[in-house]
Design a protein around this motif. Sequence first.
Motif: not given
Length: 544
Positions: A188, A191-192, A194-195, A197-199, A335-336, A339, A343
């Motif tokens: 998890r 994933d957190a 990675i997420s 870096d997504e935005e 949102r960041q 996240r 994390r």
Amino acid sequence: MRVSKIEMEGVFSHEDTTVDFPERGLVLVTGRNGSGKTTLIEAVALCLWGTTFRKRNPGWSGDKGRVVVQANDHKIERVKTKSKVKTTFDDKTSFTRVRDALEHTTTLFGSFDIWRRINVFSSRDVARFTTATDAFRKRMLEELLGLDRFEVASTACREDKKCVIREYTAATYGLDQAQSELQTAEARLKDAEISLDEEEPENVEALEDSYSIVEGKIARTAVALRSINRARKEADKAVWEADQAIAHAEKHERLLEGGTCSSCGQKITEKMTRSARVDVAKARATATGARKVAKEHREATEEQYENLKATKHKLTQKHYGLHSRVESAKAATRRQENREERRKKIAEDVIDFTDTVAECEQDEEKTRKELETLEVVDRVLSTQGVRAHLLANALSAIEAVANSWLGRVAAIDETELVLKLSSYAERGDGSLKDAIGLEIEGAGNGHGYEAASSGEQRRIDVALMLALAEMAEAAHGVESGTLFFDEVFDALDEEGVEAVRDVIASLAEDRCVLLITHNDQIKTQLKGLLTEHWHVEEGEIKYA
Ligand SMILES: Nc1ncnc2c1ncn2[C@@H]1O[C@H](COP(=O)(O)OP(=O)(O)OP(=O)(O)O)[C@@H](O)[C@H]1O
Ligand SMILES: [Mg+2]
């Protein structure tokens, strides 16, 4: 156990008897059947353990009775009244419950069974070991040698093992759980991360700065627009005023063409007309010039106005664009942040689960080690471990001692009797039976103990019981106590009596040995060996 005194009141045939035991030496106790000789032994069992050799719950001779035994520097008194039996010890503790008294005595003197086998050799008991089954023989021997204590420890160890196995299973399960929770948390966390870096949200502050700059520009453009607008209107007004002046001049010209003044009716002269025409021409020229200038000015401001309007429109579009970019940048930043928050929480979970895994690993290791230790202890305590080893050693010792006694009590012209003890009897199918086998070579014409004569059997029994008593004494750390031999001569011939007598006399060198027999004749065979002779008659002791 060293007995030094017995007092009996109302104990079977003894109404009121007191006997003092010498510290060492051979005491012969004679008397007719039923006179009360064996009662001397029964009295000890009754006083200390509340039992007798014949009956577990003995009746006294009447409603009342009293027995006092002094042994090993302790004095124990058991008094029976109609309703209860009370046991008092020299430390002033007293018990009315048989079980409590028994517990106390056992602490002081050991168990009745051990005393019976170490100190008492009665015709009833002497063949107990030889005639016992292999399995019972093993139990008896283990108890005599104190090896049965291993059973208690072994049972406790097995119980402990069961608990630790349960704990170990729980610890392993706990560790598996914690490890899989840690793995899930780590996945998890990945994933957190990675997420994250997504935005990449736009910089809200920079955007807001541009937004205010555009806002300022719009405001300034609006001011400029307003002033240009005013200039436009002024130019329009100037054009209109010039047009008015031209119209006025043209009107004035038309009036001149009529030849009379429209208001006073006076005739207009040529001279007046020429001068007026010059004025009108001047006025028209001035107005036309002014109009031209005003028009040009109007056109210039009009262009500026249009340019400014377009600029303002563009700026307003940009303003809108920036506004929505600021809003989405703010939302993206939120949102960041969420996240990042998530994390962080997962990262904390990972730390927690890592700690839990470490604790579970410690638990698992601790219980595994405990279990390994208990398994070793269990193997050691089991019948195949130290216990078997001790028993095997004890058996060879008993065998050697018993054979040496046997050599002393055996008849001279007899084929040599050899006693053999085997720790594990072999079964028909080749497997081992966990029991003690007994073989007597040379007895019964080669057919063993069963085929031997009663006299031979008695000698074998006595030799074996003496060896067992000796080993048991050593195993229990008991110092040589008072020995009671009750009718051990009854199956022996004169020669056998002599052999056993010599053995008994040698035992009496460092302790008191009571030799009980109904056979008065033995007294002559013991001449010179006796320390005392007690003759019992109807429950009374006479010192012969
Ligand atoms: N445990 C007991 N329970 C009941 N009665 C007993 C017990 N012990 C002894 N007696 C009784 O006390 C009397 C004396 O018995 P004891 O065994 O002392 O005789 P003994 O002198 O040893 O005789 P023997 O030569 O036959 O062995 C007997 O009448 C017997 O029945
Ligand atoms: Mg007797």
